[in-house]
Design a protein around this motif. Sequence first.
Motif, PDB file in Angstrom:
ATOM      1  N   MET A 137      11.572  22.056  -1.106  1.00  0.00           N
ATOM      2  CA  MET A 137      11.069  20.674  -1.184  1.00  0.00           C
ATOM      3  C   MET A 137      10.316  20.360   0.098  1.00  0.00           C
ATOM      4  SD  MET A 137      13.055  17.188  -2.266  1.00  0.00           S
ATOM      5  CE  MET A 137      12.647  17.377  -4.001  1.00  0.00           C
ATOM      6  N   LEU A 138       9.050  20.010  -0.048  1.00  0.00           N
ATOM      7  CA  LEU A 138       8.216  19.728   1.102  1.00  0.00           C
ATOM      8  C   LEU A 138       8.380  18.285   1.560  1.00  0.00           C
ATOM      9  CD1 LEU A 138       4.830  21.363  -0.022  1.00  0.00           C
ATOM     10  CD2 LEU A 138       6.875  22.477   0.896  1.00  0.00           C
ATOM     11  N   VAL A 139       8.425  18.097   2.862  1.00  0.00           N
ATOM     12  CA  VAL A 139       8.325  16.771   3.470  1.00  0.00           C
ATOM     13  C   VAL A 139       7.029  16.786   4.273  1.00  0.00           C
ATOM     14  CG1 VAL A 139       9.407  15.062   4.961  1.00  0.00           C
ATOM     15  CG2 VAL A 139      10.831  16.588   3.589  1.00  0.00           C
ATOM     16  N   THR A 140       6.004  16.148   3.721  1.00  0.00           N
ATOM     17  CA  THR A 140       4.676  16.186   4.314  1.00  0.00           C
ATOM     18  C   THR A 140       4.348  14.794   4.840  1.00  0.00           C
ATOM     19  OG1 THR A 140       3.976  18.000   2.882  1.00  0.00           O
ATOM     20  CG2 THR A 140       2.237  16.675   3.854  1.00  0.00           C
ATOM     21  N   ASP A 141       4.741  14.556   6.075  1.00  0.00           N
ATOM     22  CA  ASP A 141       4.629  13.229   6.698  1.00  0.00           C
ATOM     23  C   ASP A 141       3.313  13.148   7.455  1.00  0.00           C
ATOM     24  OD1 ASP A 141       5.052  10.754   7.760  1.00  0.00           O
ATOM     25  OD2 ASP A 141       6.709  11.327   9.065  1.00  0.00           O
ATOM     26  N   ILE A 142       2.274  12.744   6.729  1.00  0.00           N
ATOM     27  CA  ILE A 142       0.921  12.651   7.284  1.00  0.00           C
ATOM     28  C   ILE A 142       0.438  11.214   7.130  1.00  0.00           C
ATOM     29  CG2 ILE A 142      -1.474  13.416   6.999  1.00  0.00           C
ATOM     30  CD1 ILE A 142      -0.410  16.132   6.142  1.00  0.00           C
ATOM     31  N   TYR A 143      -0.172  10.686   8.167  1.00  0.00           N
ATOM     32  CA  TYR A 143      -0.566   9.269   8.195  1.00  0.00           C
ATOM     33  C   TYR A 143      -1.636   8.953   7.149  1.00  0.00           C
ATOM     34  CZ  TYR A 143      -2.217   4.824  10.140  1.00  0.00           C
ATOM     35  OH  TYR A 143      -2.587   3.517  10.320  1.00  0.00           O
ATOM     36  N   ASP A 144      -2.676   9.743   7.088  1.00  0.00           N
ATOM     37  CA  ASP A 144      -3.808   9.481   6.195  1.00  0.00           C
ATOM     38  C   ASP A 144      -3.523  10.012   4.793  1.00  0.00           C
ATOM     39  OD1 ASP A 144      -6.826   8.824   5.857  1.00  0.00           O
ATOM     40  OD2 ASP A 144      -6.651  10.903   5.175  1.00  0.00           O
ATOM     41  N   PHE A 145      -3.716   9.175   3.781  1.00  0.00           N
ATOM     42  CA  PHE A 145      -3.390   9.568   2.408  1.00  0.00           C
ATOM     43  C   PHE A 145      -4.196  10.789   1.967  1.00  0.00           C
ATOM     44  CE2 PHE A 145      -4.024   9.601  -2.147  1.00  0.00           C
ATOM     45  CZ  PHE A 145      -2.737   9.433  -2.630  1.00  0.00           C
ATOM     46  N   ASP A 146      -5.496  10.784   2.218  1.00  0.00           N
ATOM     47  CA  ASP A 146      -6.335  11.892   1.764  1.00  0.00           C
ATOM     48  C   ASP A 146      -5.941  13.199   2.448  1.00  0.00           C
ATOM     49  OD1 ASP A 146      -7.754  10.249   0.042  1.00  0.00           O
ATOM     50  OD2 ASP A 146      -9.330   9.818   1.509  1.00  0.00           O
ATOM     51  N   ALA A 147      -5.603  13.130   3.726  1.00  0.00           N
ATOM     52  CA  ALA A 147      -5.170  14.336   4.436  1.00  0.00           C
ATOM     53  C   ALA A 147      -3.844  14.839   3.878  1.00  0.00           C
ATOM     54  CB  ALA A 147      -5.055  14.054   5.930  1.00  0.00           C
ATOM     55  N   ARG A 148      -2.959  13.919   3.495  1.00  0.00           N
ATOM     56  CA  ARG A 148      -1.683  14.330   2.898  1.00  0.00           C
ATOM     57  C   ARG A 148      -1.918  14.985   1.541  1.00  0.00           C
ATOM     58  NH1 ARG A 148       3.140  10.868   0.788  1.00  0.00           N
ATOM     59  NH2 ARG A 148       1.678   9.150   0.959  1.00  0.00           N
ATOM     60  N   ALA A 149      -2.765  14.388   0.737  1.00  0.00           N
ATOM     61  CA  ALA A 149      -3.065  14.975  -0.566  1.00  0.00           C
ATOM     62  C   ALA A 149      -3.690  16.360  -0.403  1.00  0.00           C
ATOM     63  CB  ALA A 149      -3.997  14.053  -1.347  1.00  0.00           C
ATOM     64  N   ARG A 150      -4.562  16.500   0.579  1.00  0.00           N
ATOM     65  CA  ARG A 150      -5.194  17.795   0.825  1.00  0.00           C
ATOM     66  C   ARG A 150      -4.176  18.811   1.295  1.00  0.00           C
ATOM     67  NH1 ARG A 150      -8.640  21.483  -0.705  1.00  0.00           N
ATOM     68  NH2 ARG A 150      -9.719  22.584   0.992  1.00  0.00           N
ATOM     69  N   SER A 151      -3.239  18.398   2.129  1.00  0.00           N
ATOM     70  CA  SER A 151      -2.193  19.304   2.601  1.00  0.00           C
ATOM     71  C   SER A 151      -1.374  19.851   1.433  1.00  0.00           C
ATOM     72  CB  SER A 151      -1.282  18.568   3.591  1.00  0.00           C
ATOM     73  OG  SER A 151      -0.205  19.392   3.991  1.00  0.00           O
ATOM     74  N   LEU A 152      -1.011  18.986   0.518  1.00  0.00           N
ATOM     75  CA  LEU A 152      -0.228  19.429  -0.646  1.00  0.00           C
ATOM     76  C   LEU A 152      -1.023  20.415  -1.492  1.00  0.00           C
ATOM     77  CD1 LEU A 152       1.461  16.076  -1.748  1.00  0.00           C
ATOM     78  CD2 LEU A 152       2.438  17.919  -0.368  1.00  0.00           C
TER      79      LEU A 152
ATOM     80  N   GLN B 242       0.825  -1.202   0.000  1.00  0.00           N
ATOM     81  CA  GLN B 242       0.000   0.000   0.000  1.00  0.00           C
ATOM     82  C   GLN B 242       0.861   1.255   0.000  1.00  0.00           C
ATOM     83  OE1 GLN B 242      -3.482  -0.061  -0.288  1.00  0.00           O
ATOM     84  NE2 GLN B 242      -2.966   2.049  -0.844  1.00  0.00           N
ATOM     85  N   ALA B 243       1.987   1.221   0.711  1.00  0.00           N
ATOM     86  CA  ALA B 243       2.890   2.381   0.706  1.00  0.00           C
ATOM     87  C   ALA B 243       3.394   2.674  -0.697  1.00  0.00           C
ATOM     88  CB  ALA B 243       4.063   2.120   1.651  1.00  0.00           C
ATOM     89  N   LEU B 244       3.717   1.632  -1.454  1.00  0.00           N
ATOM     90  CA  LEU B 244       4.215   1.823  -2.816  1.00  0.00           C
ATOM     91  C   LEU B 244       3.104   2.291  -3.756  1.00  0.00           C
ATOM     92  CD1 LEU B 244       6.517  -1.309  -2.926  1.00  0.00           C
ATOM     93  CD2 LEU B 244       7.263   1.083  -2.895  1.00  0.00           C
ATOM     94  N   LEU B 245       1.905   1.774  -3.567  1.00  0.00           N
ATOM     95  CA  LEU B 245       0.774   2.265  -4.364  1.00  0.00           C
ATOM     96  C   LEU B 245       0.498   3.732  -4.039  1.00  0.00           C
ATOM     97  CD1 LEU B 245      -1.663  -0.791  -4.111  1.00  0.00           C
ATOM     98  CD2 LEU B 245      -0.225  -0.135  -6.065  1.00  0.00           C
ATOM     99  N   ASN B 246       0.603   4.082  -2.767  1.00  0.00           N
ATOM    100  CA  ASN B 246       0.403   5.474  -2.367  1.00  0.00           C
ATOM    101  C   ASN B 246       1.471   6.387  -2.944  1.00  0.00           C
ATOM    102  OD1 ASN B 246      -1.828   4.754  -0.872  1.00  0.00           O
ATOM    103  ND2 ASN B 246      -0.795   4.849   1.115  1.00  0.00           N
ATOM    104  N   ALA B 247       2.703   5.883  -3.040  1.00  0.00           N
ATOM    105  CA  ALA B 247       3.786   6.692  -3.596  1.00  0.00           C
ATOM    106  C   ALA B 247       3.473   7.104  -5.032  1.00  0.00           C
ATOM    107  CB  ALA B 247       5.099   5.913  -3.536  1.00  0.00           C
ATOM    108  N   ARG B 248       3.038   6.150  -5.813  1.00  0.00           N
ATOM    109  CA  ARG B 248       2.695   6.460  -7.201  1.00  0.00           C
ATOM    110  C   ARG B 248       1.508   7.418  -7.281  1.00  0.00           C
ATOM    111  NH1 ARG B 248       2.924   2.026 -12.016  1.00  0.00           N
ATOM    112  NH2 ARG B 248       1.485   2.966 -13.507  1.00  0.00           N
ATOM    113  N   ALA B 249       0.519   7.200  -6.434  1.00  0.00           N
ATOM    114  CA  ALA B 249      -0.668   8.050  -6.450  1.00  0.00           C
ATOM    115  C   ALA B 249      -0.344   9.475  -5.997  1.00  0.00           C
ATOM    116  CB  ALA B 249      -1.753   7.445  -5.558  1.00  0.00           C
ATOM    117  N   ILE B 250       0.485   9.629  -4.965  1.00  0.00           N
ATOM    118  CA  ILE B 250       0.786  10.982  -4.478  1.00  0.00           C
ATOM    119  C   ILE B 250       1.676  11.717  -5.470  1.00  0.00           C
ATOM    120  CG2 ILE B 250       2.918  10.676  -3.117  1.00  0.00           C
ATOM    121  CD1 ILE B 250      -0.288  12.453  -1.918  1.00  0.00           C
ATOM    122  N   ALA B 251       2.535  10.988  -6.188  1.00  0.00           N
ATOM    123  CA  ALA B 251       3.358  11.624  -7.227  1.00  0.00           C
ATOM    124  C   ALA B 251       2.476  12.155  -8.355  1.00  0.00           C
ATOM    125  CB  ALA B 251       4.378  10.629  -7.765  1.00  0.00           C
TER     126      ALA B 251
END
Length: 328
Positions: free
Chosen positions: A305-320, A22-31
């Motif tokens: 370069m932002l380091v946005t270390d947020i647990y929830d994927f949707d919250a991280r995407a919203r932060s960006l 899931q972490a790797l799938l999230n990496a591709r999605a957040i990119a």
Amino acid sequence: MKFPPLSLLDLVRVTEAGGPRQALLNARAIAAHAEGLGFTRYWVAEHHNMVGIGSAATPVVLAHVAAGTTTIRVGAGGVMLPNHAPLIVAEQFGTLAQLHPGRIDLGLGRAPGTDQATLRALRQHPAASDRFPQDVVELMGYFAAEDGTPRIRAVPAPGTDVAFWILGSSQFGALLAAQLGLPYGFAAHFAPDYLDEALHLYRANFRPSAALREPHALVCVNTVCAETEAEARHLFTTAQQSFLGLIRNARGYSLPPVPDIEALWTPRERNHVMHMLGCHAVGDPAQVRAALQAIVTRTQADEVMLVTDIYDFDARARSLALTMEAWR
């Protein structure tokens, strides 16, 4: 004030519930999300023996991410060169550059990115970092275009377009980047102490090169943005718990935010963690914008370069999204 471009360093955080896949799938999605928002580049870093970070096989992760994006630059922030033979790194990143021309960055660091026991498992001697400058030059040489002379070739690297960066958190990397005429990235997101001095040394000693005519300094900043300051501070407790684990030598999975971080640490631990996380922009959009502006004014950074270390994927995407909206 001219706002420099924003980029993203993804820690590829692994949660106990989601696991590495899931972490790797999230990496591709957040990119892909960052690409749509207009971020300049997306990097992952090499870490070993850390169950909470899924980017140990850095070039493999980058191939996965690059295949899911089209325009954003994708790269290593960075490859810890003492862990590898320069020839192998050239082959790996030459292959990436062939598959995704004009989009690959190769940031190089001299720290092992792990503990001493794991370093031995990597078959590296602790003194390997002493050869870092020579290894960088050797690595760059493998990307030179074919010239007909007999030499070892890191197929398919020769002639490919890979952007080299020197990364660091002290004066050493700054001076090497200046000497080689390369862009320099400073890891202020975990080691802010020498930020100002390193950037001064880099710019004062910079020698123009074929790769870069003027110095280009990138600063990594912990950034969490939410609709309210209270929510951002709550989300930030994931990063705080991660650093608390580091100083306790209890490295584990990424943890969800907690309602009261003060209940988890001693005053000494709090001071230690917040010193390491000292370069941060956390709050609502206006607060994050102001904090990033202050860092840029102080450092004259050419890129953030932002380091946005947020647990929830949707919250991280919203932060960006909120950060980029506030920054424009």
